[in-house]
Design a protein around this motif. Structure first.
Motif, mmCIF file in Angstrom:
data_model
loop_
_atom_site.group_PDB
_atom_site.id
_atom_site.type_symbol
_atom_site.label_atom_id
_atom_site.label_comp_id
_atom_site.label_asym_id
_atom_site.label_seq_id
_atom_site.Cartn_x
_atom_site.Cartn_y
_atom_site.Cartn_z
ATOM 1 N N LEU A 1 85.738 21.054 58.567
ATOM 2 C CA LEU A 1 84.521 20.241 58.488
ATOM 3 C C LEU A 1 83.293 21.116 58.269
ATOM 4 N N THR B 1 80.067 19.739 58.213
ATOM 5 C CA THR B 1 78.885 18.943 58.564
ATOM 6 C C THR B 1 78.023 19.706 59.582
ATOM 7 N N ARG B 2 76.756 19.258 59.713
ATOM 8 C CA ARG B 2 75.852 19.897 60.682
ATOM 9 C C ARG B 2 75.940 19.215 62.038
ATOM 10 N N GLY C 1 76.327 12.086 66.714
ATOM 11 C CA GLY C 1 77.344 12.597 65.793
ATOM 12 C C GLY C 1 78.712 12.798 66.421
ATOM 13 N N SER D 1 81.565 13.881 56.011
ATOM 14 C CA SER D 1 80.546 14.611 55.270
ATOM 15 C C SER D 1 79.688 13.663 54.409
ATOM 16 N N GLU E 1 77.362 11.798 56.746
ATOM 17 C CA GLU E 1 76.239 12.637 57.202
ATOM 18 C C GLU E 1 75.150 12.703 56.125
ATOM 19 N N THR E 2 75.559 12.904 54.880
ATOM 20 C CA THR E 2 74.590 12.973 53.787
ATOM 21 C C THR E 2 73.800 11.670 53.685
ATOM 22 N N ASP F 1 71.395 11.143 56.681
ATOM 23 C CA ASP F 1 70.212 12.013 56.575
ATOM 24 C C ASP F 1 69.252 11.433 55.546
#
Ligand code: BTN
Length: 273
Positions: free
Chosen positions: A18, A20-21, A51, A198, A201-202, A205
């Motif tokens: 992964l 992701t942040r 998250g 992922s 998440e994009t 955001d």
């Protein structure tokens, strides 16, 4: 690629893939739970970070939208929930499940090549000829709305990955399908899960920084807009008309026979034409 027949690996093995942040930085993997949404809701109440992801190989009491069951056999599909507790303006919260569906559709397209589309609000559907089947659904639940610091949304995702026709209840066999049934090939569930987290998440955001762009992405993927629809509402009511748009809060805008525009916030859509 892990064997498509393998059980899902440990949380650490999933996290190793992964990039992701935030989403999945904390990830719990369970062999069996009642419902990943219920486990995620309990974690949200005890303050788990934004998250946090809960994945299960099997659910014994998976729930779907409008009080339905989500049958969740082991070894074939994906069942997971994401706790979202960042501060969005209230009117954007309703977009979280819609965008989760968009994230799933984008990953499905990238990984399988299928043309995955959306049926409002958040069903992921695949079209073959003139027939469409649902391959994934999203159930979002709000936890503790008292203040923005307590507020959390649990976004639960069920994706039929490698299930075969027998896995579906008889009344679902004409409306539901799996990626395996659509392509004839099994899919790597870990690859799919990592890609979906992922994509989501994009999108989440982007929803904060450029909501109009994100909403346009949903529009482009949504098959419902422009269609003649029948929307089944709670309590045996229904609305028929042309789905013209999705409003700023995620409601479906339907032009009904007398010309009025009706905003629908929850319901089951049937595409008529
Ligand atoms: C729908 O009815 O379309 C929504 C289905 C959502 C199912 C998923 S599976 C993971 C998570 N846990 C649940 O109990 N439900 C959601």
């Amino acid at each position: 690629m892990t064997s498509p027949h393998a059980l899902l690996p440990s949380a650490e093995a999933i996290q190793a893939d992964l990039s992701t942040r935030i989403i999945g930085k904390k990830l719990f993997m369970h062999a069996e739970v009642d419902s990943t949404n219920d486990v995620a809701a309990a974690l949200a109440k005890s303050g788990t970070p934004d998250g946090t992801v809960v994945v299960a190989e099997r659910q014994t009491r998976g729930h779907g939208r409008l009080g339905r069951r989500w049958v969740s056999p082991p070894g074939v599909n994906l069942y997971f929930s994401i706790v979202i507790r960042r501060d969005y303006p209230l009117h954007l919260l309703t977009w979280l499940p819609l965008l989760a569906a968009l994230g799933v559709a984008r990953s499905v397209e990238k990984i399988t090549g299928l043309a995955a589309r959306l049926k409002w609000p958040n069903d992921v559907i695949c079209r073959r000829g003139d027939r469409t089947r649902k391959v994934a659904g999203i159930l979002a639940e709000s936890i503790g709305m008292a203040s923005s610091t307590e507020r959390a949304i649990v976004v639960g995702i069920g994706l039929n990955a490698n299930a075969t026709a027998e896995a579906f209840l008889p009344d679902l066999q004409s409306i539901a399908s799996s990626l395996l049934m659509e392509t004839g090939r099994p899919v790597d569930r870990v690859h799919l899960l990592v890609s979906i987290l992922s994509e989501i998440e994009t999108l989440y955001d982007e929803l904060r920084s450029r909501p109009a762009l994100t909403q346009a992405g949903y529009y482009a993927a949504c098959d419902t807009i422009g269609k003649e629809v029948r929307v089944e509402l709670l309590g045996n009511q229904h609305v028929e008309g042309v789905a013209e748009a999705v409003g700023p809060e995620g409601a479906l805008r339907v032009r009904v026979a007398d010309g009025a525009l009706v905003d629908i916030f929850a319901g089951d859509v049937v595409h008529l034409r």
